[in-house]
Design an enzyme around this catalytic site. Sequence first.
Site, short mmCIF file in Angstrom:
data_model
loop_
_atom_site.label_atom_id
_atom_site.label_comp_id
_atom_site.label_asym_id
_atom_site.label_seq_id
_atom_site.Cartn_x
_atom_site.Cartn_y
_atom_site.Cartn_z
N HIS A 297 -5.92 -3.92 -1.72
CA HIS A 297 -5.61 -2.71 -2.88
C HIS A 297 -5.55 -3.16 -4.09
CE1 HIS A 297 -4.86 0.72 -0.16
NE2 HIS A 297 -4.12 -0.44 0.69
N SER B 153 0.80 -1.17 -0.03
CA SER B 153 0.02 0.01 0.05
C SER B 153 0.82 1.21 0.11
CB SER B 153 -0.91 0.01 1.08
OG SER B 153 -0.11 0.12 2.43
N LYS C 109 -12.54 -0.47 0.24
CA LYS C 109 -11.75 0.55 -0.62
C LYS C 109 -12.48 0.28 -1.89
CE LYS C 109 -7.29 -0.18 1.73
NZ LYS C 109 -7.81 -0.58 2.88
#
Length: 397
Positions: free
Chosen positions: A214, A186, A245
């Site tokens: 991610h 990340s 996310k």
Amino acid sequence: MFDTVRDDVAATLDEIREAGLFKPERVIGSPQSAAVTVTAGGTPGEVLNFCANNYLGLADHPDVISAAKDALDRWGYGMASVRFICGTQDVHKELEDRLSAFLGQEDTILYSSCFDANGGVFETLLDERDAVISDALNHASIIDGIRLCKARRHRYANRDLADLEQQLKESQDARRRLIVTDGVFSMDGYVAPLREICDLADRYNAMVMVDDSHAVGFVGAHGRGTPELHGVLDRVDIITGTLGKALGGASGGYVAARREIVALLRQRSRPYLFSNSLAPVIAAASLKVLDLVEQSNELRERLAANTALFRSKMTEAGFEILPGDHPIAPVMIGDAAKAGRLAELLLERGVYVIGFSYPVVPHGQARIRVQLSAAHTTEDVERAVAAFVDARAALGE
């Protein structure tokens, strides 16, 4: 009692501020989107948001909001219980089934966050007879989860396959071995070499776990994440991830894995057994998110275009960006105080970003972590680059 430690705590806070490492919170008075309205913690007003994990721009998508509203009427606000007591509804099981199919795994178990998901895996599967082999730059939730178990701990340098193989050789006497890695790291936007990791796992009889927070939703041909990107969906034993996310941006996490692993987690995983169930409104809205992700490549294509444009324009302007094609685009600054000041100057110019410094990243590697979104327009990206150039000049660089 606290009066005896108050001065020490205050002194620690002063040290953090003096080192340029203090992390102020900015308050926004609008939905999460490409542009947000800052109400506190900075100059009030609307600014372009380049620091959220809202990769596909779904946090305020009208179809997702509509699904959430309908879910409130159908399922209520919350479960007020844990899953094995009276905290499971049809919508929870439906989401678990959809995630399993989407990720190519046999079963899925929901958690209140991916932090909890990572915190609930290692202690359940591993004990003092076993070994866990972890990438040095893995997320804090993986590190904390490993701390909770009694397995021997091995660490290999970031994405270093030779070091990973050495750790596998040194742990061959363990009953079980689990290699764990972020799918995308990340702070850097680097992608783990999963095919090679799986090859080593096969050679040394180890399991593979990937935190793909991610990546899921936009990495890979169909958005199924780094295992799809590397063609190893059927070779990864455990995938953890978040709904907070790309998949809508609310909260919630999951473990998608072999059927027997998920069954054991339902019996023994402490964050699952002792935390309230995911709110049904989030589960229902996440189902709509999966519909949107599976129906079209448009958002993924727009995200990729915005990422390529920002990276190329910033490189042309003379900024150092870590290489890659992920929408995490770290603009390297080095000095922590300078990174914090640059973020302040950018906010004054209408671009909301955050300076990252120690302990989030190593000493001397402070950066502005820019995160692109499908919600950004070409004009948004170009305006952000222009703001970086102007803020750099104001900083005296």
